[in-house]
Design an enzyme around this catalytic site. Structure first.
Site, PDB file in Angstrom:
ATOM      1  N   ASP A 151      -1.110 -27.149  11.982  1.00 49.70           N
ATOM      2  CA  ASP A 151      -0.422 -28.267  11.344  1.00 49.70           C
ATOM      3  C   ASP A 151       0.771 -27.880  10.482  1.00 49.70           C
ATOM      4  O   ASP A 151       1.468 -28.750   9.945  1.00 49.70           O
ATOM      5  CB  ASP A 151      -1.431 -29.084  10.504  1.00 49.70           C
ATOM      6  CG  ASP A 151      -2.203 -28.222   9.499  1.00 49.70           C
ATOM      7  OD1 ASP A 151      -1.666 -27.201   9.034  1.00 49.70           O
ATOM      8  OD2 ASP A 151      -3.354 -28.567   9.173  1.00 49.70           O
TER       9      ASP A 151
ATOM     10  N   GLN B  26      -6.233 -20.709  11.658  1.00 49.22           N
ATOM     11  CA  GLN B  26      -6.502 -21.266  12.984  1.00 49.22           C
ATOM     12  C   GLN B  26      -5.782 -22.602  13.131  1.00 49.22           C
ATOM     13  O   GLN B  26      -5.823 -23.224  14.174  1.00 49.22           O
ATOM     14  CB  GLN B  26      -8.004 -21.505  13.145  1.00 49.22           C
ATOM     15  CG  GLN B  26      -8.827 -20.238  13.020  1.00 49.22           C
ATOM     16  CD  GLN B  26     -10.316 -20.563  12.906  1.00 49.22           C
ATOM     17  OE1 GLN B  26     -11.009 -20.738  13.886  1.00 49.22           O
ATOM     18  NE2 GLN B  26     -10.802 -20.643  11.692  1.00 49.22           N
TER      19      GLN B  26
ATOM     20  N   SER C  85     -15.702 -23.377  10.457  1.00 53.19           N
ATOM     21  CA  SER C  85     -17.099 -23.304  10.894  1.00 53.19           C
ATOM     22  C   SER C  85     -17.430 -21.914  11.437  1.00 53.19           C
ATOM     23  O   SER C  85     -18.588 -21.596  11.671  1.00 53.19           O
ATOM     24  CB  SER C  85     -17.350 -24.363  11.970  1.00 53.19           C
ATOM     25  OG  SER C  85     -16.452 -24.162  13.042  1.00 53.19           O
TER      26      SER C  85
ATOM     27  N   THR D 248      -8.503 -31.182   5.689  1.00 57.37           N
ATOM     28  CA  THR D 248      -9.121 -32.510   5.645  1.00 57.37           C
ATOM     29  C   THR D 248      -8.699 -33.259   4.374  1.00 57.37           C
ATOM     30  O   THR D 248      -8.552 -34.473   4.391  1.00 57.37           O
ATOM     31  CB  THR D 248     -10.668 -32.445   5.709  1.00 57.37           C
ATOM     32  OG1 THR D 248     -11.149 -31.647   4.630  1.00 57.37           O
ATOM     33  CG2 THR D 248     -11.146 -31.862   7.024  1.00 57.37           C
TER      34      THR D 248
ATOM     35  N   PHE E 218     -12.362 -30.370  13.263  1.00 65.22           N
ATOM     36  CA  PHE E 218     -12.696 -30.430  14.686  1.00 65.22           C
ATOM     37  C   PHE E 218     -14.093 -30.949  14.930  1.00 65.22           C
ATOM     38  O   PHE E 218     -14.333 -31.755  15.817  1.00 65.22           O
ATOM     39  CB  PHE E 218     -12.553 -29.011  15.245  1.00 65.22           C
ATOM     40  CG  PHE E 218     -12.343 -28.969  16.728  1.00 65.22           C
ATOM     41  CD1 PHE E 218     -11.231 -29.563  17.293  1.00 65.22           C
ATOM     42  CD2 PHE E 218     -13.253 -28.341  17.560  1.00 65.22           C
ATOM     43  CE1 PHE E 218     -11.026 -29.533  18.654  1.00 65.22           C
ATOM     44  CE2 PHE E 218     -13.059 -28.308  18.924  1.00 65.22           C
ATOM     45  CZ  PHE E 218     -11.933 -28.897  19.475  1.00 65.22           C
TER      46      PHE E 218
ATOM     47  N   HIS F 151      -3.618 -19.906  16.558  1.00 61.87           N
ATOM     48  CA  HIS F 151      -3.664 -20.923  17.616  1.00 61.87           C
ATOM     49  C   HIS F 151      -2.346 -21.659  17.778  1.00 61.87           C
ATOM     50  O   HIS F 151      -2.307 -22.763  18.310  1.00 61.87           O
ATOM     51  CB  HIS F 151      -4.807 -21.915  17.333  1.00 61.87           C
ATOM     52  CG  HIS F 151      -6.157 -21.257  17.372  1.00 61.87           C
ATOM     53  ND1 HIS F 151      -7.283 -21.795  16.796  1.00 61.87           N
ATOM     54  CD2 HIS F 151      -6.558 -20.080  17.925  1.00 61.87           C
ATOM     55  CE1 HIS F 151      -8.316 -20.976  16.985  1.00 61.87           C
ATOM     56  NE2 HIS F 151      -7.895 -19.929  17.660  1.00 61.87           N
TER      57      HIS F 151
ATOM     58  N   CYS G 271      12.546 -27.582  30.131  1.00 58.93           N
ATOM     59  CA  CYS G 271      13.340 -26.750  29.216  1.00 58.93           C
ATOM     60  C   CYS G 271      14.830 -26.957  29.491  1.00 58.93           C
ATOM     61  O   CYS G 271      15.273 -26.932  30.636  1.00 58.93           O
ATOM     62  CB  CYS G 271      12.962 -25.278  29.416  1.00 58.93           C
ATOM     63  SG  CYS G 271      13.974 -24.132  28.473  1.00 58.93           S
TER      64      CYS G 271
HETATM   65  P1  NAD Z   1     -14.038 -26.686  12.353  1.00 55.01           P
HETATM   66  O1  NAD Z   1     -13.727 -28.159  12.416  1.00 55.01           O
HETATM   67  O2  NAD Z   1     -14.897 -26.097  13.404  1.00 55.01           O
HETATM   68  O3  NAD Z   1     -14.714 -26.370  10.949  1.00 55.01           O
HETATM   69  C1  NAD Z   1     -14.188 -26.888   9.750  1.00 55.01           C
HETATM   70  C2  NAD Z   1     -15.187 -26.576   8.644  1.00 55.01           C
HETATM   71  O4  NAD Z   1     -14.587 -26.988   7.423  1.00 55.01           O
HETATM   72  C3  NAD Z   1     -16.506 -27.334   8.792  1.00 55.01           C
HETATM   73  O5  NAD Z   1     -17.582 -26.428   8.740  1.00 55.01           O
HETATM   74  C4  NAD Z   1     -16.519 -28.317   7.609  1.00 55.01           C
HETATM   75  O6  NAD Z   1     -17.788 -28.445   7.030  1.00 55.01           O
HETATM   76  C5  NAD Z   1     -15.585 -27.645   6.625  1.00 55.01           C
HETATM   77  N1  NAD Z   1     -14.845 -28.576   5.770  1.00 55.01           N
HETATM   78  C6  NAD Z   1     -14.158 -29.683   6.139  1.00 55.01           C
HETATM   79  N2  NAD Z   1     -13.535 -30.228   5.079  1.00 55.01           N
HETATM   80  C7  NAD Z   1     -13.868 -29.462   4.004  1.00 55.01           C
HETATM   81  C8  NAD Z   1     -13.553 -29.526   2.631  1.00 55.01           C
HETATM   82  N3  NAD Z   1     -12.749 -30.459   2.119  1.00 55.01           N
HETATM   83  N4  NAD Z   1     -14.064 -28.568   1.810  1.00 55.01           N
HETATM   84  C9  NAD Z   1     -14.891 -27.599   2.296  1.00 55.01           C
HETATM   85  N5  NAD Z   1     -15.213 -27.494   3.605  1.00 55.01           N
HETATM   86  C10 NAD Z   1     -14.702 -28.411   4.450  1.00 55.01           C
HETATM   87  O7  NAD Z   1     -12.648 -25.939  12.221  1.00 55.01           O
HETATM   88  P2  NAD Z   1     -12.214 -24.462  12.659  1.00 55.01           P
HETATM   89  O8  NAD Z   1     -13.267 -23.490  12.307  1.00 55.01           O
HETATM   90  O9  NAD Z   1     -10.820 -24.277  12.155  1.00 55.01           O
HETATM   91  O10 NAD Z   1     -12.144 -24.505  14.250  1.00 55.01           O
HETATM   92  C11 NAD Z   1     -11.591 -25.645  14.881  1.00 55.01           C
HETATM   93  C12 NAD Z   1     -10.417 -25.434  15.819  1.00 55.01           C
HETATM   94  O11 NAD Z   1      -9.692 -26.676  15.887  1.00 55.01           O
HETATM   95  C13 NAD Z   1      -9.428 -24.419  15.392  1.00 55.01           C
HETATM   96  O12 NAD Z   1      -9.120 -23.724  16.525  1.00 55.01           O
HETATM   97  C14 NAD Z   1      -8.184 -25.210  14.939  1.00 55.01           C
HETATM   98  O13 NAD Z   1      -7.046 -24.627  15.528  1.00 55.01           O
HETATM   99  C15 NAD Z   1      -8.308 -26.558  15.558  1.00 55.01           C
HETATM  100  N6  NAD Z   1      -7.955 -27.695  14.652  1.00 55.01           N
HETATM  101  C16 NAD Z   1      -6.900 -27.582  13.784  1.00 55.01           C
HETATM  102  C17 NAD Z   1      -6.606 -28.618  12.909  1.00 55.01           C
HETATM  103  C18 NAD Z   1      -5.432 -28.467  11.972  1.00 55.01           C
HETATM  104  O14 NAD Z   1      -4.479 -27.751  12.287  1.00 55.01           O
HETATM  105  N7  NAD Z   1      -5.482 -29.110  10.799  1.00 55.01           N
HETATM  106  C19 NAD Z   1      -7.406 -29.765  12.882  1.00 55.01           C
HETATM  107  C20 NAD Z   1      -8.485 -29.845  13.802  1.00 55.01           C
HETATM  108  C21 NAD Z   1      -8.736 -28.802  14.679  1.00 55.01           C
END
Ligand code: NAD
Length: 237
Positions: A94, A91, A186, A18, A25, A111, A144
Site C-alpha cells: 500500500d 509484505q 499472521s 488496518t 487479509f 510483495h 506498455c
Molecule cells: P494477515 O492478514 O495474514 O495478518 C495480519 C495480522 O495482523 C493478523 O494476525 C491480525 O490479527 C493482525 N492485526 C490486524 N490489525 C491489527 C492491529 N490493529 N493491531 C495488531 N494486530 C493487528 O497479513 P500478512 O501476514 O501481511 O499476510 C497477508 C498478505 O496479504 C501479505 O502478502 C500482504 O502482501 C497482503 N495484503 C496487504 C495489504 C496491504 O498492503 N495493506 C492488505 C491486505 C493483504
C-alpha cells in the site's frame, strides 16, 4: 531490547494498515478473500483474467483511496529516523511506509507495490491513472507504451517469482540484525514468514506485536498481543 540492540530489523504485514482503514487479509469480512485470487499464470494466459484483475484493482483503489499512515507506520519511521533500524521489510503493497516518510532505500517490499503498474516485459513503470483512463475508455487494459508488453499492477501475484533484489536486501538485513521486530503479520505467508525464524536461528532476539497468536509466538523472546497503534505510539514524538 531496542536500546540494547545494535541493528533492529523491522518487519510488517497487513495488520499495520488496518488502523489506516485498509483491511488485512485473513480477518473476517476481508474483501481480499471475496474472490478467488487470479494467479500469475492465469493473468498471463487470459485476456479476460487481465480485465478482471484490473476491474478488481480499481474497485479496491476506490475503497482505500486517501488512506494515511497510522501510529504503527509513524512508530517505525521514528525508529528508522533514530538510526536504530536501517530498513523495514514489508509484505504490504500500500505504500504507507513511504508515505510515513521512509525513503525507497528504507523500505523493502517483498510483495511489490500496488500504487503503480509495471510492464512485464521491459519493467518500465506506468502510472495507474493513465492505465485506468485507457481501460475505461477502451474496455481493455493498455499495453506498455515503450515495448507493447503486458502491464500489471506492480505487486507479486500468487505463482509469481519473488522480487530478487528485495529478497536479497531482506536476507542481508535479517542476517545482520540483533533484534527482529514484527508488527501486524499472521506469519503464515511464505517465503516472507521465513525471515523472522531465520533471524531467531541466527541469534537475534525476536519480538512480535500482533492482535492474534502466530505460529512463531513460542520461539519469540517477547510477544505483545495488542493493537499496534497503542504499542507503537510510544515511539511517535
Ligand atoms: P494477515 O492478514 O495474514 O495478518 C495480519 C495480522 O495482523 C493478523 O494476525 C491480525 O490479527 C493482525 N492485526 C490486524 N490489525 C491489527 C492491529 N490493529 N493491531 C495488531 N494486530 C493487528 O497479513 P500478512 O501476514 O501481511 O499476510 C497477508 C498478505 O496479504 C501479505 O502478502 C500482504 O502482501 C497482503 N495484503 C496487504 C495489504 C496491504 O498492503 N495493506 C492488505 C491486505 C493483504
Amino acid at each position: 531490547m531496542i536500546q540494547d540492540a545494535r541493528i533492529v530489523a523491522g518487519f510488517t504485514g497487513a495488520g499495520i494498515s488496518t488502523e489506516s482503514g485498509i483491511p488485512d487479509f485473513r480477518s473476517p469480512d476481508s474483501p481480499w478473500m471475496r474472490h478467488k485470487p487470479i494467479s500469475f499464470d492465469l493473468f498471463l494466459q487470459s485476456a479476460e483474467a487481465r480485465r478482471e484483475a484490473w476491474r478488481r484493482k480499481f474497485a479496491m483503489d476506490d475503497l482505500y483511496r486517501g488512506a494515511r499512515p497510522g501510529l504503527g507506520h509513524l512508530g517505525f519511521a521514528s525508529l528508522v529516523a533514530a538510526g536504530r533500524m536501517p530498513a523495514v521489510v514489508t509484505q504490504n503493497i500500500d505504500g504507507l511506509h513511504q508515505a510515513s516518510g521512509l525513503g525507497e532505500d528504507q523500505v523493502i517490499e517483498l510483495h511489490g507495490n500496488g500504487t503503480y503498474a509495471k510492464c512485464l516485459s521491459c519493467g518500465r513503470r506506468h502510472e495507474l491513472e493513465w492505465v485506468r483512463e485507457s481501460f475505461e475508455a477502451e474496455g481493455e487494459p493498455p499495453n506498455c507504451r515503450i515495448c507493447g508488453g503486458i502491464l500489471k499492477s506492480a505487486t507479486i501475484s500468487f505463482g509469481q517469482t519473488m522480487p530478487e533484489q528485495a529478497m536479497r536486501r531482506a536476507q542481508k538485513l535479517t542476517a545482520s540484525c540483533d533484534l527482529f521486530l514484527v508488527a501486524g503479520s499472521s506469519l503464515v505467508v511464505y517465503p516472507a514468514a521465513a525471515f523472522p525464524a531465520f533471524a531467531k536461528d541466527n541469534g537475534a532476539r525476536l519480538v512480535i506485536v500482533n492482535r492474534e497468536p502466530t505460529p512463531l509466538d513460542e520461539t519469540a523472546d517477547l510477544v505483545i498481543h495488542a493493537e499496534i497503534g497503542s504499542v507503537f505510539s510510544v515511539f511517535v514524538p
